[in-house]
Scaffold this motif. Sequence first.
Motif, PDB file in Angstrom:
ATOM      1  N   CYS A  71      -8.527   7.589 -11.300  1.00 38.44           N
ATOM      2  CA  CYS A  71      -7.823   8.467 -10.361  1.00 38.44           C
ATOM      3  C   CYS A  71      -8.060   9.928 -10.703  1.00 38.44           C
ATOM      4  O   CYS A  71      -8.357  10.286 -11.835  1.00 38.44           O
ATOM      5  N   THR A 119      -4.778   9.952  -6.138  1.00 38.46           N
ATOM      6  CA  THR A 119      -4.473  11.129  -6.943  1.00 38.46           C
ATOM      7  C   THR A 119      -3.066  10.983  -7.495  1.00 38.46           C
ATOM      8  O   THR A 119      -2.137  10.648  -6.751  1.00 38.46           O
ATOM      9  N   SER A 123      -6.725   5.825  -0.772  1.00 42.18           N
ATOM     10  CA  SER A 123      -6.494   7.186  -1.262  1.00 42.18           C
ATOM     11  C   SER A 123      -5.024   7.566  -1.207  1.00 42.18           C
ATOM     12  O   SER A 123      -4.638   8.583  -0.634  1.00 42.18           O
ATOM     13  N   ARG A 183     -10.372   1.402  -2.640  1.00 41.54           N
ATOM     14  CA  ARG A 183     -10.631   2.722  -2.057  1.00 41.54           C
ATOM     15  C   ARG A 183      -9.476   3.155  -1.155  1.00 41.54           C
ATOM     16  O   ARG A 183      -9.665   3.577  -0.010  1.00 41.54           O
ATOM     17  N   ARG A 219      -9.408  13.403  -0.509  1.00 36.41           N
ATOM     18  CA  ARG A 219     -10.146  12.513  -1.402  1.00 36.41           C
ATOM     19  C   ARG A 219     -10.163  11.086  -0.880  1.00 36.41           C
ATOM     20  O   ARG A 219      -9.330  10.700  -0.059  1.00 36.41           O
ATOM     21  N   GLU A 220     -11.076  10.303  -1.421  1.00 39.55           N
ATOM     22  CA  GLU A 220     -11.180   8.892  -1.063  1.00 39.55           C
ATOM     23  C   GLU A 220     -10.679   7.982  -2.172  1.00 39.55           C
ATOM     24  O   GLU A 220     -10.801   6.759  -2.076  1.00 39.55           O
ATOM     25  N   ILE A 221     -10.129   8.571  -3.220  1.00 39.08           N
ATOM     26  CA  ILE A 221      -9.549   7.799  -4.319  1.00 39.08           C
ATOM     27  C   ILE A 221      -8.124   8.287  -4.551  1.00 39.08           C
ATOM     28  O   ILE A 221      -7.747   9.362  -4.087  1.00 39.08           O
TER      29      ILE A 221
END
Length: 565
Positions: free
Chosen positions: A525, A550, A481, A479, A546-548
């Motif tokens: 992603c 990109t 980001s 996790r 976001r928490e993931i």
Amino acid sequence: MNLRESIKHFDERNVSASSQQATSSHRTCGEALVTLLEQYGVQFVFGIPGVHTVELYRGLAHSSIRHVTPRHEQGAGFMADGYARVTGKPGVCFIITGPGMTNIATAMAQAYADSIPMLVISSVNARSQLGGGDGRLHELPSQRDVFNGLTAFSHTLLDAADLPQVLARAFAVFESARPRPVHIEIPLDVIVSPASAMKAAPSMRPARPAAHPAALASAVELLADARRPLILAGGGAAHAAVELRELAERLQAPVALTTNAKGLLPSGAPLLIGSTQSLPQTRAMIREADVVLAVGTELGETDYDVLFDGGFTIAGQLIRIDIDAQQLMRNVHPDVAIPGDSRDALSALSARLHERPVRPASPDWGAARVAAVRDAIMASCDAAMRSQKRLIDTIVGALPGVVIAGDSTSPVYAGNFLHDAPAPRSWFNSSTGYGTLGYGLPAAIGAKLAASERPVVCLIGDGGIQFTLPELASAVEARVSVIVLLWNNFGYGEIRKYMAQRNISPVGVDIYTPDFAVLAKGFGCETARVDNPQALDAELRRAAKREIPTVIEVREADWFARVQS
């Protein structure tokens, strides 16, 4: 016997007797190691568990240390490197014997070249099997010998009781000497040996060495009388931003920074030349300086002669400050050599100069000369470099406080020349020093773990990302980001240009380029593709929420067409 049974038999044969002994003592060397690492303030361990390292994980599972699993040991090393560059603390890895260690070797070499603290703890075959050449699992003739040249030291722990002392030596290197990787290998039988009586607290760490008063006095004499003083600062001064700026302003001395020193003077500082020591305009200014102070810098090729023309020279008197006394005698010999901590030495020089008259700098020197040099450099830049600078400026504008971890790719090369970081430890990459590919993505993951509150951008090319693309899965799993800004020129574009400049027919550089959006989505992603600064700004701002991870793809031809038009 199937594979599962073979592994079970291997474990029983190698560790059962020692494990029974350790159980009766309630704590093994592996468990004691984790406790000591906690005491030293270690927050993360990067590694891939294997049959040779599982006993290290017995203690890790119940500790405060967070484990991050890369998809390749090279990724573990680069993550540790990125973490270390942001924090100044060592990144720590648990690595299996043999192939795990040879996989991490490239990352250790990059850290060694750039003086980055890294602690690599590996297993090795049992003491009775060392050097036997019996074909044991993961066996190398001498694992420690392989890594002696990539480390400050490589040590085989032959007795669990020696663990506190060896760790103390490692952290002494990280905190009080030139920081570089340290490798500690622990034989399988030692990992599980009893350690209940071991001291579970870190040893007192030595202070950084202080500069000698006589050397400081000689430096003060030169600096006080200088009419055109100039400062060259490197990554060894990364912790001395306040002291460096104070001294530069006192002397009205222009300052050039290496890639790893970016941010020591903030963007827009009147005395900041930038990182253009390989360009003619800055080189001419350096030659005109009557006294040059070089602090925490190797004065090496990848910061001062990246065009490989041998044109960097220092004509004035040279003062060098470095924590590594041997480095003071490499590349350019000084008139005054000051071995010691850069922050201590800069502070001492400022204090001494405050107590005595300082000759004013020449009227055509200082900030006015810096501005003229910077203007001349920008005027000489081609359209490609200007548009790549626009890319980086967009990142910084959209994401205040951003950390940019780069790879060996065209926009990074441009940024090394033209980007001025707003703060130290905010811009670093693998295009200097050892110069590896694939560094940017895992290093950015380590940087984000180190500074979760700050946006972190990986700036990487389509060739480089294919070295470590699976680490996207590591980032999703953890996790993290991180934002991956993928500069796609469909091959090894810089090498293609290099070959063309030498009239060499391009071979091996026009590689197959996959659909990165499909791959990134497959790893979990978010993705986007942009071709102009306005679209990039918007996507960066969305990605930061976001928490993931990109992945934002920028195709070179499209960007140039939109930005240069």
